[in-house]
Design a protein around this motif. Structure first.
Motif, mmCIF file in Angstrom:
data_model
loop_
_atom_site.group_PDB
_atom_site.id
_atom_site.type_symbol
_atom_site.label_atom_id
_atom_site.label_comp_id
_atom_site.label_asym_id
_atom_site.label_seq_id
_atom_site.Cartn_x
_atom_site.Cartn_y
_atom_site.Cartn_z
ATOM 1 N N MET A 32 0.838 -1.198 0.000
ATOM 2 C CA MET A 32 0.000 0.000 0.000
ATOM 3 C C MET A 32 0.874 1.249 0.000
ATOM 4 S SD MET A 32 -2.948 1.362 -0.236
ATOM 5 C CE MET A 32 -4.170 0.099 0.109
ATOM 6 N N MET A 33 1.952 1.237 0.763
ATOM 7 C CA MET A 33 2.864 2.376 0.814
ATOM 8 C C MET A 33 3.434 2.660 -0.577
ATOM 9 S SD MET A 33 6.316 2.911 3.120
ATOM 10 C CE MET A 33 7.334 1.813 2.149
ATOM 11 N N TRP A 34 3.939 1.629 -1.232
ATOM 12 C CA TRP A 34 4.526 1.800 -2.560
ATOM 13 C C TRP A 34 3.476 2.272 -3.564
ATOM 14 C CZ3 TRP A 34 7.049 -3.625 -1.971
ATOM 15 C CH2 TRP A 34 8.192 -3.528 -1.172
ATOM 16 N N THR A 35 2.283 1.739 -3.462
ATOM 17 C CA THR A 35 1.211 2.145 -4.379
ATOM 18 C C THR A 35 0.892 3.622 -4.207
ATOM 19 O OG1 THR A 35 0.274 -0.092 -4.324
ATOM 20 C CG2 THR A 35 -1.157 1.678 -5.111
ATOM 21 N N MET A 36 0.773 4.068 -2.964
ATOM 22 C CA MET A 36 0.472 5.479 -2.709
ATOM 23 C C MET A 36 1.626 6.373 -3.162
ATOM 24 S SD MET A 36 -2.638 5.752 -1.550
ATOM 25 C CE MET A 36 -2.937 4.574 -2.875
ATOM 26 N N GLU A 37 2.861 5.905 -3.030
ATOM 27 C CA GLU A 37 4.015 6.672 -3.510
ATOM 28 C C GLU A 37 3.974 6.816 -5.026
ATOM 29 O OE1 GLU A 37 7.343 5.803 -0.035
ATOM 30 O OE2 GLU A 37 7.308 4.493 -1.792
ATOM 31 N N ILE A 38 3.570 5.757 -5.717
ATOM 32 C CA ILE A 38 3.446 5.819 -7.178
ATOM 33 C C ILE A 38 2.448 6.895 -7.578
ATOM 34 C CG2 ILE A 38 2.561 4.558 -9.204
ATOM 35 C CD1 ILE A 38 3.886 2.033 -7.956
ATOM 36 N N PHE A 39 1.391 7.068 -6.767
ATOM 37 C CA PHE A 39 0.379 8.092 -7.034
ATOM 38 C C PHE A 39 0.827 9.486 -6.624
ATOM 39 C CE2 PHE A 39 -2.999 4.587 -6.626
ATOM 40 C CZ PHE A 39 -3.014 4.371 -8.000
ATOM 41 N N GLY A 40 2.066 9.620 -6.129
ATOM 42 C CA GLY A 40 2.615 10.928 -5.828
ATOM 43 C C GLY A 40 2.475 11.395 -4.395
ATOM 44 N N HIS A 41 2.114 10.491 -3.494
ATOM 45 C CA HIS A 41 1.956 10.860 -2.092
ATOM 46 C C HIS A 41 3.233 10.574 -1.308
ATOM 47 C CE1 HIS A 41 -2.246 11.382 -2.990
ATOM 48 N NE2 HIS A 41 -2.302 10.156 -3.462
ATOM 49 N N THR A 42 3.406 11.274 -0.199
ATOM 50 C CA THR A 42 4.495 11.009 0.730
ATOM 51 C C THR A 42 3.934 10.054 1.775
ATOM 52 O OG1 THR A 42 5.369 13.218 0.387
ATOM 53 C CG2 THR A 42 6.085 12.052 2.384
ATOM 54 N N VAL A 43 4.585 8.919 1.967
ATOM 55 C CA VAL A 43 4.000 7.857 2.782
ATOM 56 C C VAL A 43 4.978 7.362 3.836
ATOM 57 C CG1 VAL A 43 2.791 5.636 2.718
ATOM 58 C CG2 VAL A 43 2.716 7.127 0.714
ATOM 59 N N GLU A 44 4.439 7.132 5.024
ATOM 60 C CA GLU A 44 5.147 6.456 6.109
ATOM 61 C C GLU A 44 4.297 5.258 6.501
ATOM 62 O OE1 GLU A 44 8.084 7.080 7.534
ATOM 63 O OE2 GLU A 44 8.510 8.964 6.486
ATOM 64 N N MET A 45 4.931 4.284 7.161
ATOM 65 C CA MET A 45 4.166 3.117 7.594
ATOM 66 C C MET A 45 4.561 2.694 8.992
ATOM 67 S SD MET A 45 5.580 -0.240 5.612
ATOM 68 C CE MET A 45 6.156 -1.393 6.838
ATOM 69 N N ALA A 46 3.608 2.033 9.644
ATOM 70 C CA ALA A 46 3.843 1.461 10.970
ATOM 71 C C ALA A 46 3.103 0.136 11.031
ATOM 72 C CB ALA A 46 3.343 2.406 12.056
ATOM 73 N N THR A 47 3.601 -0.770 11.879
ATOM 74 C CA THR A 47 2.980 -2.091 11.990
ATOM 75 C C THR A 47 2.341 -2.341 13.351
ATOM 76 O OG1 THR A 47 5.122 -3.057 12.569
ATOM 77 C CG2 THR A 47 4.478 -3.124 10.226
ATOM 78 N N ASP A 48 2.326 -1.303 14.212
ATOM 79 C CA ASP A 48 1.668 -1.458 15.515
ATOM 80 C C ASP A 48 1.152 -0.100 15.975
ATOM 81 O OD1 ASP A 48 3.616 -0.224 17.659
ATOM 82 O OD2 ASP A 48 4.880 -1.407 16.305
ATOM 83 N N GLY A 49 0.226 -0.131 16.910
ATOM 84 C CA GLY A 49 -0.428 1.076 17.376
ATOM 85 C C GLY A 49 0.470 2.101 18.038
ATOM 86 N N PRO A 50 1.233 1.730 19.066
ATOM 87 C CA PRO A 50 2.078 2.727 19.733
ATOM 88 C C PRO A 50 3.060 3.418 18.785
ATOM 89 C CG PRO A 50 1.859 0.785 21.111
ATOM 90 C CD PRO A 50 1.235 0.442 19.776
ATOM 91 N N THR A 51 3.680 2.650 17.895
ATOM 92 C CA THR A 51 4.602 3.235 16.921
ATOM 93 C C THR A 51 3.851 4.185 15.987
ATOM 94 O OG1 THR A 51 6.003 1.267 16.999
ATOM 95 C CG2 THR A 51 6.261 2.708 15.085
ATOM 96 N N ALA A 52 2.671 3.773 15.549
ATOM 97 C CA ALA A 52 1.868 4.596 14.634
ATOM 98 C C ALA A 52 1.484 5.927 15.269
ATOM 99 C CB ALA A 52 0.620 3.826 14.211
ATOM 100 N N ILE A 53 1.082 5.893 16.518
ATOM 101 C CA ILE A 53 0.660 7.113 17.211
ATOM 102 C C ILE A 53 1.830 8.085 17.347
ATOM 103 C CG2 ILE A 53 -0.166 8.031 19.412
ATOM 104 C CD1 ILE A 53 -1.868 5.394 19.593
ATOM 105 N N GLU A 54 2.987 7.583 17.727
ATOM 106 C CA GLU A 54 4.168 8.443 17.851
ATOM 107 C C GLU A 54 4.582 9.007 16.494
ATOM 108 O OE1 GLU A 54 5.652 9.770 20.582
ATOM 109 O OE2 GLU A 54 3.878 8.855 21.492
ATOM 110 N N LEU A 55 4.560 8.159 15.470
ATOM 111 C CA LEU A 55 4.927 8.597 14.127
ATOM 112 C C LEU A 55 3.959 9.665 13.627
ATOM 113 C CD1 LEU A 55 6.664 8.323 11.587
ATOM 114 C CD2 LEU A 55 5.269 6.352 10.931
ATOM 115 N N ALA A 56 2.677 9.497 13.893
ATOM 116 C CA ALA A 56 1.668 10.456 13.436
ATOM 117 C C ALA A 56 1.879 11.840 14.034
ATOM 118 C CB ALA A 56 0.272 9.936 13.769
ATOM 119 N N LYS A 57 2.363 11.897 15.262
ATOM 120 C CA LYS A 57 2.593 13.192 15.917
ATOM 121 C C LYS A 57 3.629 14.030 15.170
ATOM 122 C CE LYS A 57 1.467 11.528 20.547
ATOM 123 N NZ LYS A 57 2.025 11.205 21.880
#
Length: 144
Positions: A32-57
């Motif tokens: 999904m990350m690579w697909t969104m990058e192909i569409f011109g978006h800047t993408v980050e990914m996380a595989t768990d909740g705590p990491t995702a919340i910190e990354l989102a901040k």
């Protein structure tokens, strides 16, 4: 003297969104990350909740693509936690899950999700959602 010109967003004048992909299946998240990058978006990914919340901040995504069935902290809990962050108040949350029954759709809505997509994600449906976001925003260009 500078004046603001309002431009209707199009694929030609958008720089793309900041999208955070959250899925405990790392391969699904990467695809999904690579697909969104192909569409011109800047993408980050996380595989768990705590990491995702910190990354989102720090990343401050415009859009979060979030799986529901995550271990430890499920997608409903992650969405609710992120919605409490002042910097994420305008973020659009899209559930991307294998759970498509009506009760799951109702629960995603109650948790604060804006959209609910069932895996495998229909890319046309996702593109339509992003296109609707484009129409909802107005870009301002300064003209000299």
């Amino acid at each position: 003297m500078q004046s603001a010109v309002l431009l209707e967003p199009t694929s030609e004048n958008l720089n793309g969104y900041r999208i955070l992909v959250i899925d405990d299946n790392e391969n699904c998240a990467k695809i999904m990350m690579w697909t969104m990058e192909i569409f011109g978006h800047t993408v980050e990914m996380a595989t768990d909740g705590p990491t995702a919340i910190e990354l989102a901040k720090s990343f401050r995504p415009n859009v979060v693509l979030l799986d529901i069935g995550l271990p430890e902290m499920n997608g409903y809990e992650i969405c609710q936690a992120m919605k409490k962050e002042p910097a994420l108040q305008n973020t659009v949350f899209i559930a991307q899950t294998g759970w498509g029954q009506q009760e799951h759709r109702e629960r995603t809505k109650e948790a604060g999700f804006d959209h609910h997509l069932v895996k495998p994600v229909d890319m046309k449906a996702l593109t339509n959602i992003l296109h609707e976001l484009d129409k909802a925003h107005v870009l301002v260009e300064l003209v000299a």
